[in-house]
Design an enzyme around this catalytic site. Structure first.
Site, short mmCIF file in Angstrom:
data_model
loop_
_atom_site.label_atom_id
_atom_site.label_comp_id
_atom_site.label_asym_id
_atom_site.label_seq_id
_atom_site.Cartn_x
_atom_site.Cartn_y
_atom_site.Cartn_z
N ASP A 2 83.17 50.24 37.39
CA ASP A 2 83.78 50.94 36.26
C ASP A 2 83.81 49.85 35.54
OD1 ASP A 2 83.69 53.73 37.39
OD2 ASP A 2 85.81 53.53 37.64
N THR A 3 83.93 50.34 34.50
CA THR A 3 83.12 49.38 33.35
C THR A 3 84.23 49.59 32.42
OG1 THR A 3 81.51 50.12 34.41
CG2 THR A 3 81.67 49.45 31.39
N ILE A 4 84.84 48.26 31.26
CA ILE A 4 84.94 49.22 29.62
C ILE A 4 83.89 48.56 28.96
CG2 ILE A 4 87.61 48.82 30.61
CD1 ILE A 4 86.16 46.20 28.57
#
Length: 570
Positions: free
Chosen positions: A377-379
């Site tokens: 999951d990532t920003i």
């Protein structure tokens, strides 16, 4: 014409000349987007947290540039969104340097331990890459990426850029809506590791929305990096704690896996789409999938089909399947495998492959094309400064809270990016020591004439298809960057089958018409984070005006730099 003041009438008349509307239409028009763009002559930081955007904007105000602001903002994101990103993850960036007029790509993705191998995991009874735990982890690349960016482009030092994140980690912050939801989803995972539970749970439960969350251990780790730079992470006490974590869980990490690691500068790859040039980073990333999708979509007149019409969505969904089949078949670490990059980006290849799209029927099984490897999951956040420098940056733990493992006293999870390796020896993405896995996270740019847009949309395998949709929304349907982010999207996380996820804000007839073509739809209400959250900044170099946009699928905001030099005295 309605009665207005003379000056207001002139403004309305000017607007009508530009837009082609009548005066009455100018005063009564509706719009589909919920928020306006942020527009400023000064810099803008767009991130998934107002605190992070504010930290970046403050750095701009203190004389920093876009790279400085991006690092400050991302450091705050490691504090406020620890499930999605952290110093235990990987980072990628594209920097546009206004002085040279060039794009620079940074691949700060880590490699597998030298002692890791398919045979080793088979010996432990594993036939597939584990999704969690120490065997899913690779060396984190983010901190080395920070150092590379600062050394090449920054005007500030790491200690100044990390100061806001350190203070927030130490003093705490009220947990926001989306963050509270994702904390709650991962309680069981965090309970499996004593240090993770101690770091992220409060009295053995997830922090609640509005509750102040503190992470003093992360503040300690960030102070080590602020004082010692990248070596504090790869050669210092943090390293020793990560090695102890690996040994305790039967992992294969060794000190040289960290000390020998270095991120690298790479040349962005690109394609054209109806007069725009779109840039992505090269493999080991999936960005080439977005470019291939655009080449396929360019074979159809989507603008005439209509925004989110049945025909437009059908083309995009089918193009996604074709492009992703090639990504899965051909992409891995370019240092370990030869890949057909030129062929995948060929316009002729796209024209031939587009003939496989049947406008009346969805294809549930799609094979990769036949391509010859090239020789030899990532920003997400984006920044533009007042000089026109721009940064497109993305960072991730991969799955929420990564491997689920925290080294004692460090305050961050070790990511699980190695879960994307294949245990098939014939795959270009086959697990091997000091090899990087195929990556899902991708930063991007697009440009035409004097306009440049830095954009990205997080969400695992959602990203390349979301990039292609964003570009289409801007180019085919004339949307501004805020509208292009807000517009309902589709996503398909699987590689086979006719399943598709779709937001219910599409026109009412479209669902039935897509299902009639064979698509198996799962509908989502409103603005769903299943479809990722994006940020974008744009600069018009002809006027020197900057624009910012933030996706409502996240808690974020686009915040402009204040350039007030002195407040009036009382």
């Amino acid at each position: 014409m309605c009665k207005h003041s003379y000056s207001k009438a002139l403004l309305v008349a000017s607007a009508c000349l530009v837009s082609g509307m009548t005066n009455e239409e100018a005063f009564s028009q509706d719009r589909s987007q919920a928020r306006s763009m942020v527009i400023s002559q000064s810099g803008i930081v767009a991130s998934e947290s107002p605190l992070a955007s504010q930290a970046g904007a403050a750095v701009l105000q203190r004389g920093g540039n876009a790279v400085d602001a991006a690092i400050a903002a991302q450091a705050v994101m490691t504090v406020v969104a620890p499930m999605w990103n952290g110093i235990g993850g990987d980072l990628f960036a594209i920097v546009y340097d206004a002085k040279s007029g060039k794009y620079y790509g940074l691949n700060a993705s880590g490699w597998a331990p030298a002692g890791q191998s398919i045979e080793r995991l088979h010996g432990k009874g594993l036939r597939e890459m584990p999704e969690y735990g120490i065997e899913s982890a690779t060396v984190p690349g983010s901190v080395d990426g920070w150092q590379k960016l600062v050394d090449r482009f920054g005007k500030k030092k790491l200690d100044e850029l990390l100061a806001p994140a350190i203070q927030i980690a130490q003093d705490g912050f009220p947990v926001t809506e989306w963050i509270a939801l994702h904390f709650a989803k991962e309680v069981d995972l965090l309970r499996n590791n004593e240090a993770a539970a101690k770091t992220f749970l409060i009295s053995d439960r997830a922090p609640k929305m509005g509750e102040v969350f503190r992470n003093p251990d992360l503040a300690w780790s960030l102070r080590q990096i602020a004082q010692g730079g990248r070596d504090a992470f790869y050669r210092g006490e943090i390293t020793q704690r990560l090695l102890a974590l690996s040994a305790r869980h039967g992992g294969s990490f060794a000190a040289k896996d960290f000390s020998d690691f270095s991120s690298e500068w790479v040349e962005p790859i690109s394609t054209t789409y109806r007069g725009w040039t779109v840039y992505e980073l090269p493999p080991n990333l999936q960005g080439i999938g977005a470019l291939e999708m655009l080449n396929l979509m360019e074979q159809f007149d989507l603008g005439k089909f209509g925004l989110n019409s049945t025909r437009a969505l059908h083309v995009q969904i089918e193009a996604k399947k074709l492009a992703y089949a090639d990504v899965l078949r051909y992409i891995g670490d370019p240092k370990k495998s030869k890949m057909p990059i030129t062929g995948m980006l060929s316009k002729q290849y796209a024209a031939d492959r587009a003939k496989l799209i049947d406008m009346d029927h969805a294809k549930c099984e799609v094979a990769p094309g036949t391509l010859v490897p090239d020789p030899g999951d990532t920003i997400y956040l984006s920044v533009v400064d007042r000089e026109g420098n721009m940064v497109s940056l993305i960072e991730s733990n991969y799955a929420s809270f990564g491997s689920g493992l925290v080294a004692d006293g460090t305050g961050f999870v070790l990511h699980d990016r190695g879960a994307l390796f294949s245990l098939d020896p014939a795959s270009p993405n086959a697990l091997a020591g000091h090899k990087r896995p195929l990556h899902t996270i991708i930063p991007a740019f697009m440009q035409k004439d004097q306009v440049r847009i830095a954009f990205g949309i997080m969400g695992g395998w959602n990203q390349a298809q979301a990039h292609a949709q964003f570009v289409s929304h801007v180019v085919d349907f004339n949307q501004n960057i805020q509208g292009a982010l807000e517009t309902a999207r589709f996503t398909k996380y699987s590689f086979a089958g006719c399943d598709v996820d779709l937001e219910n804000r599409i026109p009412g007839n479209v669902r039935a018409e897509l299902e009639a073509k064979g698509h198996k739809l799962t509908m989502h209400n409103g603005y769903s984070d299943t479809f990722g959250g994006g940020q974008a900044v744009m600069r018009d170099y002809a006027t020197g005006v900057n624009y910012g946009a933030s996706d409502p699928r996240k808690d974020g905001a686009a915040i402009p730099e204040l350039t007030i030099e002195a407040w009036p005295s009382k």
